[in-house]
Write a protein that holds these residues in place. Structure first.
Motif, mmCIF file in Angstrom:
data_model
loop_
_atom_site.group_PDB
_atom_site.id
_atom_site.type_symbol
_atom_site.label_atom_id
_atom_site.label_comp_id
_atom_site.label_asym_id
_atom_site.label_seq_id
_atom_site.Cartn_x
_atom_site.Cartn_y
_atom_site.Cartn_z
ATOM 1 N N VAL A 43 132.903 74.109 44.585
ATOM 2 C CA VAL A 43 134.015 73.276 45.057
ATOM 3 C C VAL A 43 133.608 71.804 45.082
ATOM 4 O O VAL A 43 134.382 70.919 44.678
ATOM 5 N N LEU A 44 132.393 71.528 45.544
ATOM 6 C CA LEU A 44 131.928 70.143 45.608
ATOM 7 C C LEU A 44 131.765 69.548 44.204
ATOM 8 O O LEU A 44 132.075 68.371 43.975
ATOM 9 N N VAL A 45 131.290 70.372 43.268
ATOM 10 C CA VAL A 45 131.144 69.896 41.884
ATOM 11 C C VAL A 45 132.508 69.627 41.267
ATOM 12 O O VAL A 45 132.744 68.576 40.658
ATOM 13 N N GLU A 46 133.419 70.585 41.410
ATOM 14 C CA GLU A 46 134.754 70.429 40.833
ATOM 15 C C GLU A 46 135.532 69.302 41.502
ATOM 16 O O GLU A 46 136.370 68.655 40.865
ATOM 17 N N GLY A 47 135.258 69.087 42.794
ATOM 18 C CA GLY A 47 135.954 68.026 43.514
ATOM 19 C C GLY A 47 135.315 66.655 43.372
ATOM 20 O O GLY A 47 135.798 65.682 43.952
ATOM 21 N N HIS A 48 134.230 66.581 42.573
ATOM 22 C CA HIS A 48 133.527 65.304 42.343
ATOM 23 C C HIS A 48 133.164 64.630 43.666
ATOM 24 O O HIS A 48 133.391 63.428 43.858
ATOM 25 N N TRP A 49 132.608 65.409 44.572
ATOM 26 C CA TRP A 49 132.208 64.891 45.884
ATOM 27 C C TRP A 49 131.152 63.805 45.699
ATOM 28 O O TRP A 49 130.099 64.045 45.106
ATOM 29 N N GLN A 50 131.437 62.622 46.194
ATOM 30 C CA GLN A 50 130.594 61.464 45.912
ATOM 31 C C GLN A 50 129.147 61.604 46.392
ATOM 32 O O GLN A 50 128.223 61.251 45.655
ATOM 33 N N HIS A 144 117.074 67.917 24.738
ATOM 34 C CA HIS A 144 118.495 68.191 24.501
ATOM 35 C C HIS A 144 118.757 69.676 24.740
ATOM 36 O O HIS A 144 117.868 70.513 24.572
ATOM 37 N N ALA A 145 119.994 69.997 25.103
ATOM 38 C CA ALA A 145 120.389 71.393 25.310
ATOM 39 C C ALA A 145 121.869 71.532 24.967
ATOM 40 O O ALA A 145 122.661 70.637 25.262
ATOM 41 N N PRO A 146 122.257 72.628 24.341
ATOM 42 C CA PRO A 146 123.658 72.827 23.973
ATOM 43 C C PRO A 146 124.477 73.390 25.126
ATOM 44 O O PRO A 146 123.930 73.846 26.136
ATOM 45 N N GLY A 147 125.790 73.349 24.962
ATOM 46 C CA GLY A 147 126.668 74.009 25.922
ATOM 47 C C GLY A 147 126.937 73.199 27.174
ATOM 48 O O GLY A 147 126.558 72.030 27.292
ATOM 49 N N PHE A 148 127.610 73.846 28.112
ATOM 50 C CA PHE A 148 127.975 73.185 29.359
ATOM 51 C C PHE A 148 126.834 73.250 30.368
ATOM 52 O O PHE A 148 125.834 73.931 30.156
ATOM 53 N N SER A 149 127.029 72.567 31.486
ATOM 54 C CA SER A 149 125.922 72.300 32.395
ATOM 55 C C SER A 149 125.882 73.180 33.643
ATOM 56 O O SER A 149 124.799 73.539 34.104
ATOM 57 N N PHE A 150 127.044 73.507 34.218
ATOM 58 C CA PHE A 150 127.070 74.215 35.503
ATOM 59 C C PHE A 150 127.532 75.654 35.341
ATOM 60 O O PHE A 150 128.589 75.891 34.758
ATOM 61 N N PRO A 151 126.752 76.609 35.873
ATOM 62 C CA PRO A 151 125.430 76.487 36.506
ATOM 63 C C PRO A 151 124.325 76.517 35.462
ATOM 64 O O PRO A 151 124.574 76.835 34.292
ATOM 65 N N TRP A 203 121.942 68.616 35.899
ATOM 66 C CA TRP A 203 122.010 67.954 37.189
ATOM 67 C C TRP A 203 121.342 68.829 38.240
ATOM 68 O O TRP A 203 121.218 70.050 38.059
ATOM 69 N N PHE A 204 120.938 68.217 39.343
ATOM 70 C CA PHE A 204 120.319 68.978 40.424
ATOM 71 C C PHE A 204 121.265 70.062 40.947
ATOM 72 O O PHE A 204 120.853 71.196 41.207
ATOM 73 N N SER A 205 122.546 69.748 41.073
ATOM 74 C CA SER A 205 123.509 70.731 41.577
ATOM 75 C C SER A 205 123.705 71.885 40.602
ATOM 76 O O SER A 205 124.056 72.999 41.024
#
Length: 257
Positions: A43-50, A144-151, A203-205
């Motif tokens: 939720v925090l990732v999707e909500g771009h919590w500052q 470098h790495a392909p694809g999306f990041s989370f998770p 990213w760390f998250s």
């Protein structure tokens, strides 16, 4: 005599009902404890919590500067990330372990091992495709790495794979050495996450999300296996002794079915 038999069956039925209710409550608790932290991070990732975005950016920039200033250190991280703790390597170890369990006729433990690994991989890919978070974009990237990041797939695979290897093989390790095994497993899981952030491909998250989601998968499949042990009359196990303590000298499971 028939009256006593009927009464005994009634008592056994009531005990079974109580065990079933306890398992239901336990399963709900396990699911909540394991999944809620991941859902919160999502939720925090999707909500771009500052505050989380600032933490991600700060960790990425600091570790990236270190990677640029110490090429030898960066090469070591690449070896650890792409060879030692690579998801393909860890999944191969789990596959070999599963085949060994089949050879030992530990059918249900082999099934648990395979299902946990496959469920972890599929769940991770599904969440990635839904969230579609972009990877860090850094000047002068070192990896470098392909694809999306989370998770983080590396972090999630390390969590599920190390848990499977540890919980299956722990009964065969002398008690004095079991803390060492736990230490190696924890160090591997944490180390994977660190390498992915330090190399600037997550990213760390992302890493925290991978750890939590992997732990959720293991917790739920582990609870299912423990419920089976209860159903067949085996004692409940402690976390420090593995899932199947009888594996070292167990009779084939086909005799217990």
């Amino acid at each position: 005599m028939p009256v006593r038999t009927t009464a005994r069956r009634l008592r056994d039925s009531r005990r079974a009902d109580r065990r079933f209710g306890a398992r239901l409550l336990g399963a709900a608790a396990v699911a909540a404890v394991a999944a809620v932290p991941f859902a919160l991070v999502l939720v925090l990732v999707e909500g771009h919590w500052q505050p989380l975005r600032r933490l991600d950016a700060s960790a990425a920039m600091r570790l990236h500067r270190t990677a640029l200033e110490h090429p030898a250190w960066t090469d070591t991280l690449r070896i650890l990330s792409d060879w030692v703790w690579d998801p393909a390597v860890l999944r191969s170890l789990v596959a070999v372990l599963t085949l060994w369990l089949l050879w030992k006729r530990a059918w249900r433990l082999a099934c648990w091992s395979a299902v946990t690994a496959v469920a972890g991989a599929l769940t991770g890919m599904l969440v990635k495709s839904v969230v579609e978070r972009a990877r860090p974009s850094l000047e002068d990237p070192v990896a470098h790495a392909p694809g999306f990041s989370f998770p983080s797939g590396h972090a999630m695979t390390a969590t599920t794979s190390c848990a499977v290897l540890l919980l299956v093989l722990l009964p065969m390790v002398p008690r004095a050495w079991r803390p060492v095994c736990w230490g190696v497993a924890v160090l591997s899981v944490l180390g994977v996450g660190f390498t992915r952030v330090a190399l600037g491909v997550h990213w760390f998250s992302d890493v925290v999300g991978g750890w939590l989601l992997g732990a959720a998968v293991v917790a739920l499949t582990g609870w299912a296996f423990e419920a089976w042990r209860t159903d067949v009359g085996r004692r409940r196990t402690e976390l420090g002794e593995g899932l199947e303590p009888e594996l070292t000298g167990a009779e084939p499971e086909r005799q217990e079915a």
